[in-house]
Scaffold this active site. Structure first.
Site, PDB file in Angstrom:
ATOM      1  N   VAL A 172      27.943 -21.345  35.652  1.00 22.56           N
ATOM      2  CA  VAL A 172      27.204 -21.091  36.899  1.00 22.56           C
ATOM      3  C   VAL A 172      26.849 -22.421  37.571  1.00 22.56           C
ATOM      4  O   VAL A 172      26.940 -22.574  38.796  1.00 22.56           O
ATOM      5  CB  VAL A 172      25.936 -20.267  36.615  1.00 22.56           C
ATOM      6  CG1 VAL A 172      25.110 -20.084  37.888  1.00 22.56           C
ATOM      7  CG2 VAL A 172      26.302 -18.909  36.025  1.00 22.56           C
ATOM      8  N   TYR A 173      26.455 -23.381  36.745  1.00 21.34           N
ATOM      9  CA  TYR A 173      26.101 -24.710  37.256  1.00 21.34           C
ATOM     10  C   TYR A 173      27.297 -25.373  37.941  1.00 21.34           C
ATOM     11  O   TYR A 173      27.168 -25.896  39.055  1.00 21.34           O
ATOM     12  CB  TYR A 173      25.606 -25.564  36.087  1.00 21.34           C
ATOM     13  CG  TYR A 173      25.480 -27.037  36.385  1.00 21.34           C
ATOM     14  CD1 TYR A 173      24.417 -27.528  37.140  1.00 21.34           C
ATOM     15  CD2 TYR A 173      26.408 -27.950  35.892  1.00 21.34           C
ATOM     16  CE1 TYR A 173      24.287 -28.885  37.403  1.00 21.34           C
ATOM     17  CE2 TYR A 173      26.286 -29.313  36.144  1.00 21.34           C
ATOM     18  CZ  TYR A 173      25.228 -29.763  36.899  1.00 21.34           C
ATOM     19  OH  TYR A 173      25.106 -31.099  37.168  1.00 21.34           O
ATOM     20  N   LEU A 174      28.452 -25.347  37.299  1.00 21.56           N
ATOM     21  CA  LEU A 174      29.638 -25.987  37.883  1.00 21.56           C
ATOM     22  C   LEU A 174      30.051 -25.307  39.178  1.00 21.56           C
ATOM     23  O   LEU A 174      30.494 -25.967  40.117  1.00 21.56           O
ATOM     24  CB  LEU A 174      30.789 -25.991  36.878  1.00 21.56           C
ATOM     25  CG  LEU A 174      30.613 -26.913  35.673  1.00 21.56           C
ATOM     26  CD1 LEU A 174      31.789 -26.768  34.719  1.00 21.56           C
ATOM     27  CD2 LEU A 174      30.453 -28.373  36.093  1.00 21.56           C
TER      28      LEU A 174
END
Length: 231
Positions: free
Chosen positions: A141-143
């Site tokens: 999700v962060y990437l």
């Protein structure tokens, strides 16, 4: 104060506003900019963080980028020569804050820079950031969030943007030796050296329009930045 920039020009001390001003990289960057005679302000969420910024030589600006309006952020950016987005939800945060900080706050900060007329814009991203990245883990999700923020910034013609994607961050002492290229491959990089590269990038508008990966390497920071700037 006057100093000579990378291009050889003599410049007045710049004013730079940093989002995520209490972050580990941001505090290092604030010290470097203040030490060279620049004026630097750091946007922070908590008033109790202000003394750490003052100690680093930066002006603390208390403003929550998760709830602020574009107008409010633009007001803090007005008169700056450069803006650096170095905020992050942090490793302990959930998926929701990856969206509200790593993506939405970056978009907000970029829109505010446009509104305030601040052309020079540097965003600290992440190696592997990609809006099409697959997976449902928090890091996936962060990437995606970082990739979506990068894609948004790339679409803003009113900004002279540079995207910096460091490799694995460490707290090792900086060496001042890096590899800075469009594609470096994976590797570690001390936060000290990330801050040193950011300090050079802020003052090197010839790197506008570049997305750069950064790991430890053989080149002194100033040489590496001059190389990608075409100097």
């Amino acid at each position: 104060m006057r100093r000579t920039g990378l291009s050889g020009r003599t410049v007045e001390g710049m004013r730079t506003v940093i989002a995520g001003g209490h972050g580990q990289i941001a505090l290092r960057l604030e010290r470097l900019l203040a030490a060279r005679g620049d004026e630097v302000a750091g946007i922070i969420r908590k008033a109790e963080q202000a003394d750490d910024l003052r100690e680093a030589g930066a002006e603390p600006v208390v403003l929550d980028l998760e709830s602020a309006s574009v107008d409010e952020v633009a007001e803090r950016l007005r008169g700056a020569d450069a803006a650096v987005f170095a905020a992050g939800a942090g490793p302990g945060s959930g998926a929701a804050r990856k969206d509200t900080v790593d993506k939405a706050a970056a978009v907000l900060f970029a829109d505010a820079a446009v509104q305030a007329g601040v052309r020079r814009f540097v965003i600290v991203s992440s190696m592997g950031a990609d809006p099409r990245h697959q997976g449902d883990e928090i890091f996936d999700v962060y990437l995606r969030a970082k990739g979506e923020a990068d894609a948004y910034v790339r679409g803003l013609d009113a900004l002279d943007w540079t995207i910096l994607r460091p490799g694995q961050l460490t707290d090792d002492a900086g060496t001042g030796l890096v590899r800075l290229e469009a594609h470096t491959g994976r590797g570690p990089i001390p936060r000290d050296d990330v801050a040193a590269v950011l300090a050079e990038l802020v003052d090197t508008p010839a790197t506008a329009g570049l997305t750069l990966e950064l790991i430890s390497g053989p080149a002194p920071v100033s040489v590496a930045v001059k190389s990608v700037a075409g100097n």
